[in-house]
Design an enzyme around this catalytic site. Sequence first.
Site, PDB file in Angstrom:
ATOM      1  N   THR B  86       0.809  -1.223   0.000  1.00 44.95           N
ATOM      2  CA  THR B  86       0.000   0.000   0.000  1.00 44.95           C
ATOM      3  C   THR B  86       0.838   1.267   0.000  1.00 44.95           C
ATOM      4  O   THR B  86       0.429   2.282  -0.539  1.00 44.95           O
ATOM      5  CB  THR B  86      -0.931   0.013   1.228  1.00 44.95           C
ATOM      6  N   THR B 161       1.556  -4.366   4.354  1.00 42.87           N
ATOM      7  CA  THR B 161       1.494  -4.537   5.805  1.00 42.87           C
ATOM      8  C   THR B 161       1.014  -5.919   6.237  1.00 42.87           C
ATOM      9  O   THR B 161       1.327  -6.352   7.337  1.00 42.87           O
ATOM     10  CB  THR B 161       0.568  -3.479   6.431  1.00 42.87           C
ATOM     11  N   ASP B 162       0.256  -6.604   5.371  1.00 38.28           N
ATOM     12  CA  ASP B 162      -0.346  -7.871   5.810  1.00 38.28           C
ATOM     13  C   ASP B 162       0.692  -8.858   6.331  1.00 38.28           C
ATOM     14  O   ASP B 162       0.489  -9.499   7.349  1.00 38.28           O
ATOM     15  CB  ASP B 162      -1.128  -8.523   4.656  1.00 38.28           C
ATOM     16  N   LYS B 239       0.876  -7.230  13.299  1.00 43.36           N
ATOM     17  CA  LYS B 239      -0.238  -6.389  12.843  1.00 43.36           C
ATOM     18  C   LYS B 239      -1.470  -6.774  13.649  1.00 43.36           C
ATOM     19  O   LYS B 239      -1.928  -7.915  13.564  1.00 43.36           O
ATOM     20  CB  LYS B 239      -0.487  -6.609  11.341  1.00 43.36           C
TER      21      LYS B 239
END
Lengths: 593, 411
Positions: B86, B161-162, B239
């Site tokens: 992202t 980020t996942d 996360k």
Amino acid sequence: MKCGLEIHQQLATKKLFCDCESRLSEEIRGTVMRILRPTQSEMGEIDRAALEESMKNRRFIYEITDNSCLVELDEEPPHELNREALDVAIQVALMLHAKVVDEIHVMRKIVIDGSNTSGFQRTALVAVDGYLDTSFGRVRIPTICLEEEAARKIEERDGYVVYRLDRLGIPLIEISTAPDMKSGEEVKEVAEKIGAILRATKRVRRGVGTIRQDINVSTGQGRVEIKGASKLNMIPKWVENERKRQEMLKEIAEILRERKAEVDSEIYDLTDVFEKTESRIISRAIKRGAKVLGIRLIGFAGVLKSEKYKLGRELAERVRVIGVKGLFHGDELPSYGITPEEVARVRERMNLGNEDSFVIIAEREDLARMALQKVADRARLALVGVPDETRAPQDDGTTRYLRPLPGAARMYPETDIPPIRISDAYVREVEKRLPKMPEERIRDLVNLGISRQDALQIVRDGMDDVFEDIVKKYGYPTIVARAMINGCDDIDYEPIFRALSEGKFAKEAVDDIVLRVCNGESLEDVIRSYESTVDVDAVIERIVMEKREFIMERGEGAFKPLMGLVMKELRGKVDGKVVSEKLRNKIKEVLKR
Amino acid sequence: MCDCREGDYVEVVTEKGTFRGVLLPKSKFGDPEIVVIKLDNGYNVGLIPKEMRLIKRAERRESRRDVNLERKESLPDISIIGTGGTIASYVDYRTGAVHPAMSAEDFIFAVPEIAEEANIRAKVLFNILSEDMKPEYWIRLAREVKREIEEVDGIVIPHGTDTMSYTASALAFMFPKLSAPVVFVGSQRSSDRPSSDAYINLMSAVKVAKTDMGEVVVVMHASSSDDLCYIHRATRVRKMHTSRRDAFKTLNSSPIGEVSNVVKFYGDYRKRDEETLLMDKMDEKVVLVYYYPGMTADLMESMLDGMHGAVIMGTGLGHVSSDMVPLLRERIRDGVLIGMTSQCLYGRVNLNVYSTGRELKHAGVIPLEDMLPEVAYVKMMWLLGNYDLEKARELMMKNLRGEIEERRFLQ
């Protein structure tokens, strides 16, 4: 003159992209600080205006309220578009004869003044090509959009702005007309009619700030938007004054062109001229360390301030928005304690001729320079005529400069929300359940037995359905109308008229009951207080028993005299209609026995 | 219909009237009948065309930018290695969704201020979605870091980020010695929006990459506000939220520092080593098993089939149903490395408190202390790739890169 109208109406559904309540709130649960930066559009262009705005490097503080969630905070992607809000928008579109597009695409309209946490306002074009008929003729309505309301600005300080999230995300219908209106009266009628249509859906928010009108006025040169013209009765005045202002600016431009007027960029330091001035404003400023700076306006004498021309005011407006209180110009001096000698010295220093004028500002040097730059910019626009501006309406019927008119909307797709296919079948279904147009509702109410005036008021307040329901059940149209018009918001009128029809009190008591409930007493208690004072059935029972023989003698003919006796005791306490019915029944009962 | 292409200015005749605008790509999942155009007023609308005419062919646009950077002697050299995600994403016309698409220069273009912090060199190693990451890419990335680190003062790796914490901890284990900081950074709001967190995260990451630290870290927003980022140790970060800016949290410990205008370390951190050592083998025959009530021994057996190691996310202090104990004992006897973590995530496992725990321990299941399950999974892959079974077993319980701590505190 050509006028256009843009109307924004808040809807009374949940918010457009989450499940929060659409209302304002005073309950603050915390704050976050954010900054915004410009981005590129889907066409690969960089938005210069957005870039400039961001260079201010402003910080935004957002107040989190009880009616805002992670969506308003830009911490969670938007949910799907609220279907009820879409339904209202389509209803309104159809009532305005517009054509609903086959697929709705939610867009991101870049707004980086901080009023949206995301840096864009979500907006969707719902319908095109509608119209509204008025007593002046047809007004075209090219677009009807559904969009989200911005956050509420609470305060603006040096370097940061505080917004509250309560208002962010409330659904708004935006209706834009073509510039088809030719007078303020016409604009007022269109605003009124569109407002009435919006309210007819019964699903719009009411109260201050829930509907906003922007008026576009153009007299052939430049375009001016009067933003937030919410008082309908003032619209003709605002429009007329704006027309006059634009005509004036065009005349001034002609004079200036003839004179070959020009604006000099050079800034003169005139502080020494005013060292011993009697002008309190200037001497105080100098004591604070201010400088008196000026610029030359070649060929501007007489247009800054005279019977007909008031360009000076336009110049002053431009410096006010950057926080400078005022300026002095050649047409108004000598005055304000500034002597003819001082004016002469200023003119001499700037080497001004008879047709020339000047502007001086006494302020901190950097601010004064910035302000004179603004004055020069505005004076140069005067050579052309009417500049594109956004102006704020004032209570005295004039308008005040706010900012330059923003350029075309900068938009790119909201990729978090899939496009919404609108089938013809759905549109037909909405069409079938369109609310009646306001005019029709007024006729309905008049037919129930009230004046046109009252009907208009009740329809405008959105109480027509409740009124109809009560009158059809219990009658008393004029009393119901009066109660509703005098009453306050959120009263449940039905129980009052149910009790009246049950004979618990007289018609005359209704006004008092409504007043007491509006003052905060509980409806139940108030009705009960009337109930306890009189027992209709007991009074009738007693009198009938006393006059039993008389009844046997006269049969049903006993009604009239007995009615007189009963009303002697109950007049003003119980509705006579109710008494007569009860008495008639009682007499019949006695006769049967 | 006309031979109209995306970007052309067209006229669309419909039952609802005639519309003009720029033809946009069809949505992949939308109604195939619908044509989408961008009207002159900026709005996109979907229409069912009766007829479509070409008004004007799309103009070829010039390449968007030239990044021309002069090297400043006074500034350190930072290498940005793009992997997608992202922080480097763009609107995709076909699906209408956000996809990674920016070129390396875009970082500098998007955040010109980083050029004032350092001499930036950038490349896109791969452009994949975070969820498409796999161990093979971790290795390629580690080798690229090894190459770059010889020439620069710090490495910044933008990552989706996942799975960023998996990749970051994989690199943490693969580099027993680091001569420069390796800073992972991501964003939770794509960089195609004004409110993106990419700008602050990237700026902060570059600042951390200039320090004397010799660790693999993750730099992300500390809170919902745009004023502070945390420096998380790669082997401690997870996360913890699907969408918030401050989704990344250090679990069972504290972040090692923060970045506002300046970088501030809270306490101890590993300093740069003289040299960088890379051990880049990974044994992919390791499985991460989330135990749940109702999971059968048969299912567990099939999941362990052919594996060299397994990390179990057990319940509470580290348990699975007692009927699995014989199976696990058998597998461990066969030479499978089996470790226990907790799905509680917070706290340390302990196989001494309850009988099932004691049985698991007796069967040879390794209690993995307060290690995060995903970190344990990555660590086991790395250990089995580089050491024999006994050594791997021994190191599994030992703190190598800050993944295990002896003490935990009430914050």
